[in-house]
Write a protein that holds these residues in place. Structure first.
Motif, PDB file in Angstrom:
ATOM      1  N   SER A  27      -5.616   0.969 -12.448  1.00 44.87           N
ATOM      2  CA  SER A  27      -4.795   0.030 -11.676  1.00 44.87           C
ATOM      3  C   SER A  27      -4.112  -0.974 -12.596  1.00 44.87           C
ATOM      4  N   LYS A  36       0.816  -1.308  -9.369  1.00 47.16           N
ATOM      5  CA  LYS A  36       1.031   0.117  -9.558  1.00 47.16           C
ATOM      6  C   LYS A  36      -0.283   0.717 -10.029  1.00 47.16           C
ATOM      7  N   THR A  50      -3.342   6.572   2.824  1.00 44.22           N
ATOM      8  CA  THR A  50      -2.721   5.351   2.307  1.00 44.22           C
ATOM      9  C   THR A  50      -3.157   4.150   3.140  1.00 44.22           C
ATOM     10  N   GLU A  54       3.339   3.738  -0.217  1.00 40.80           N
ATOM     11  CA  GLU A  54       3.376   3.969  -1.660  1.00 40.80           C
ATOM     12  C   GLU A  54       4.405   5.016  -2.024  1.00 40.80           C
ATOM     13  N   THR A  55       4.882   4.891  -3.244  1.00 40.74           N
ATOM     14  CA  THR A  55       5.811   5.876  -3.792  1.00 40.74           C
ATOM     15  C   THR A  55       5.164   6.512  -5.009  1.00 40.74           C
ATOM     16  N   SER A  83       7.900   9.178  -1.145  1.00 42.51           N
ATOM     17  CA  SER A  83       7.329   7.967  -0.543  1.00 42.51           C
ATOM     18  C   SER A  83       6.517   8.331   0.692  1.00 42.51           C
ATOM     19  N   CYS A 102       1.932   5.499  -9.337  1.00 38.65           N
ATOM     20  CA  CYS A 102       1.930   5.166  -7.909  1.00 38.65           C
ATOM     21  C   CYS A 102       2.405   3.722  -7.756  1.00 38.65           C
ATOM     22  N   HIS A 103       3.522   3.562  -7.063  1.00 36.47           N
ATOM     23  CA  HIS A 103       4.102   2.239  -6.814  1.00 36.47           C
ATOM     24  C   HIS A 103       3.634   1.798  -5.439  1.00 36.47           C
ATOM     25  N   LEU A 104       2.913   0.701  -5.377  1.00 37.55           N
ATOM     26  CA  LEU A 104       2.302   0.257  -4.122  1.00 37.55           C
ATOM     27  C   LEU A 104       3.146  -0.793  -3.432  1.00 37.55           C
TER      28      LEU A 104
END
Lengths: 105, 105
Positions: A27, A36, A50, A54-55, A83, A102-104
């Motif tokens: 993380s 991310k 999820t 997230e992407t 996404s 992973c973009h949160l």
């Protein structure tokens, strides 16, 4: 292949280990609150849930993915992103290691 | 357990996957040239070879380790570190996940 570095990150040194190690991530956070994670999924078919949207950005390798209940798998390779909404489930099918950011949120 | 974050890092988003995924790490660097990695070793007994000297700091879980050729295993738990010279081999024996920061050079 040269990958874009993620600069200025605060790194949590304790890994997130999911599915007996089939998915391992670390993380990251930034002073502006951005969160991310960087991770890898080894060959397997896994279902993720999820919390926040997230992407998933593919860095190397690749996967196929679909939302829970969908029939068609979609391919995601290096440079591709997909996404997923919050409070949802999706499946990932990996036959080679899938490296991702992973973009949160 | 609250872990100390590693701040201001540039993160290589592609994981290092060793021994079929028994060891997964992500490489970090800093503008002053400092290099570290954060990783996890899952239950296994593995032999690693060093290029540069390195110090292994346990973040969570634990391991036993010994230099190649040594008889006695030494325990390393949270907050413990051990150092290995360059161009050397050492063994790590893990029965629970061993989360570490590897300090290079």
């Amino acid at each position: 292949m040269k990958h874009q570095q993620l600069a200025g990150a605060s790194v949590n040194p304790q890994a997130n280990v999911y599915f007996g190690g089939k998915c391992v991530s670390h993380s990251l956070s930034w002073p502006d609150g951005t969160k991310k994670s960087v991770g890898v999924i080894l060959p397997s078919t896994l279902t993720f849930s999820t919390g926040a949207p997230e992407t998933m950005e593919c860095v190397a390798g690749g996967c196929e993915w679909r939302m829970a209940g969908a029939e068609t798998w979609q391919r995601s390779g290096p440079g591709d992103s997909f996404s997923v909404p919050g409070n949802a489930s999706f499946e990932i099918r990996v036959s080679e290691a899938y490296h991702y950011v992973c973009h949160l949120g």
